[in-house]
Design a protein around this motif. Structure first.
Motif, short mmCIF file in Angstrom:
data_model
loop_
_atom_site.label_atom_id
_atom_site.label_comp_id
_atom_site.label_asym_id
_atom_site.label_seq_id
_atom_site.Cartn_x
_atom_site.Cartn_y
_atom_site.Cartn_z
N ALA A 284 2.78 -3.82 -12.80
CA ALA A 284 3.55 -4.98 -13.26
C ALA A 284 4.91 -4.55 -13.79
O ALA A 284 5.93 -5.21 -13.52
N SER A 285 4.97 -3.45 -14.51
CA SER A 285 6.25 -2.95 -15.03
C SER A 285 7.17 -2.53 -13.89
O SER A 285 8.39 -2.79 -13.92
N ALA A 286 6.60 -1.88 -12.87
CA ALA A 286 7.41 -1.47 -11.73
C ALA A 286 7.95 -2.66 -10.95
O ALA A 286 9.12 -2.67 -10.54
N LEU A 287 7.12 -3.69 -10.78
CA LEU A 287 7.57 -4.87 -10.04
C LEU A 287 8.64 -5.64 -10.82
O LEU A 287 9.53 -6.25 -10.22
N GLU A 288 8.53 -5.62 -12.13
CA GLU A 288 9.55 -6.27 -12.95
C GLU A 288 10.92 -5.69 -12.67
O GLU A 288 11.94 -6.39 -12.69
N ASN A 289 10.94 -4.37 -12.36
CA ASN A 289 12.21 -3.69 -12.08
C ASN A 289 12.44 -3.47 -10.59
O ASN A 289 13.36 -2.73 -10.22
N TYR A 290 11.62 -4.10 -9.74
CA TYR A 290 11.73 -3.93 -8.29
C TYR A 290 11.73 -2.44 -7.91
O TYR A 290 12.54 -1.98 -7.10
N ASP A 291 10.83 -1.69 -8.50
CA ASP A 291 10.84 -0.23 -8.35
C ASP A 291 9.43 0.28 -8.06
O ASP A 291 8.78 0.88 -8.91
N LEU A 292 8.96 0.09 -6.82
CA LEU A 292 7.63 0.56 -6.46
C LEU A 292 7.51 2.10 -6.51
O LEU A 292 6.43 2.62 -6.81
N PRO A 293 8.58 2.87 -6.21
CA PRO A 293 8.47 4.32 -6.38
C PRO A 293 8.07 4.72 -7.81
O PRO A 293 7.39 5.73 -8.00
N ASP A 294 8.49 3.92 -8.79
CA ASP A 294 8.09 4.21 -10.17
C ASP A 294 6.59 4.04 -10.33
O ASP A 294 5.95 4.79 -11.08
#
Length: 368
Positions: A284-294
């Motif tokens: 959820a945190s990664a999607l909030e930032n549009y950052d799936l690599p994270d």
């Protein structure tokens, strides 16, 4: 966000996504509540993740346990959790609690609705198509989403690595007196997990490499445990498969995997639910930032400790001579078992555990 799979991993992901303001649809071919033959214990770090998700288990009538007890060949080693307590809760009750929390948070839950395919940014449920910016596979060990996304790989060497596959069978029993610790009874060919799920009720699970070994047979070889059990409660014996699996990748384009669909650890760790809950928070945190690599990085980090502990415990299971030496040391030096348990639940740094392991090695070899 569309989530394929309405088990604990999918519902936890729905809760975490709703906390970030995402619109969420969850679909599963089963009807609620979804049960699974598992040990039904949640470790303190798993409860901490549940708290972050805003889930209360009060309605599930859980039973607390204060630590872990290993029992093998007349030797007992016991350690108390350094950071709170665990909870034993029937899987169906846990699923009801998570389902209700997800509904209250505003997620749309579709039961009896199997996902039949993924094409670009849309998901098929029968003849219905649902468009979604993000698609999450939370559909378990045999994940179809994982296959559709091409994350299975052409072979184990290229796609996923399976370390161990074992078989578990569970049944509930009444108990003569309350159980304060989760117990793990060791044998050369199997382990039996005993977890309190009520004031006078326990979940009993046998796990082994033998697909034909049933709980009744294992209990016949464990007379001291059998003498403490009373009549069975609830439905008949249920079975499941537990696997140690690591995936090379858990994301592709706009698709991500969580829970057992994204890799798993053997049930001997008791960390499956904790992993799923923390993966949901990380995704959820990664999607909030549009950052799936994270999320890829976070997923690898989350898998590291349970995988290490799973390998260590499975190694003890396959080496009786070493296990008995280790358990005798644990019984004589409880602080070493406490340090191992603290690492297991994330309350001890790896460097500190290296020191404890060095001390344990010296004790096993007979050096002071």
């Amino acid at each position: 966000m569309f989530i394929a799979g309405g088990g604990p991993a999918g519902l936890a992901t729905a809760l975490a996504a709703r906390q970030k303001g995402l619109r969420v649809i969850v679909a599963d071919g089963a009807r609620r509540p979804i049960d699974k033959a598992c040990g039904e214990g949640i470790m303190p770090d798993g409860l901490n993740a549940l708290n972050k998700l805003g889930v209360s288990l009060a309605c599930a009538a859980p039973a607390p346990f204060r630590g872990i007890r290993f029992i093998d060949a007349g030797v007992t080693a016991e350690a108390v959790f350094p950071n709170g307590h665990g909870l034993g809760v029937r899987r169906a009750a846990l699923h009801n609690a998570l389902s209700q929390a997800a509904e209250n948070a505003g997620a749309e839950l579709l039961w009896g609705a199997p996902v039949t395919g993924i094409v670009a940014d849309s998901v098929s449920i029968g003849r219905r198509r649902i468009k979604s910016r993000w698609i999450v596979g939370a559909d378990g060990r045999g994940s179809r989403v994982r296959a559709w996304a091409g994350l299975n790989g052409a072979s184990c060497l290229r796609g996923q690595v399976v370390f161990a596959r074992r078989f578990g069978f569970r049944r509930h029993f009444h108990l003569a007196r309350p159980l304060e610790c989760m117990e793990l009874h060791w044998s050369d060919n199997f382990q039996i997990y005993v977890t309190p799920v009520g004031a006078m009720e326990v979940s009993v699970v046998v796990i082994s490499h033998d697909a034909h070994l049933r709980l009744e047979q294992a209990l016949a070889q464990s007379p001291q445990l059998t003498a403490r059990l009373r009549e069975p409660s609830g439905p008949a014996e249920a079975g499941a498969v537990t696997v140690m699996r690591r995936l090379r990748r858990v994301t592709h384009d706009h698709i991500a995997l969580v829970g057992d669909a994204s890799g798993s650890v053997d049930a001997i760790t008791g960390e499956g639910l904790c992993l799923a809950f923390n993966q949901a928070l990380a995704l959820a945190s990664a999607l909030e930032n549009y950052d799936l690599p994270d999320y890829e990085k976070a997923h690898r980090r989350l898998m590291r400790r349970p995988t290490l502990m799973g390998r260590l415990l499975l190694s003890l299971g396959s080496r009786p001579w070493l296990r008995r030496r280790v358990f005798r040391v644990f019984a004589a030096r409880p602080v070493l078992f406490e340090q191992m348990l603290a690492l297991h639940v994330g309350a001890l740094k790896p460097f500190d555990f290296v020191l404890a392991r060095f001390t344990l090695s010296r004790q096993i070899s007979g050096r002071s």
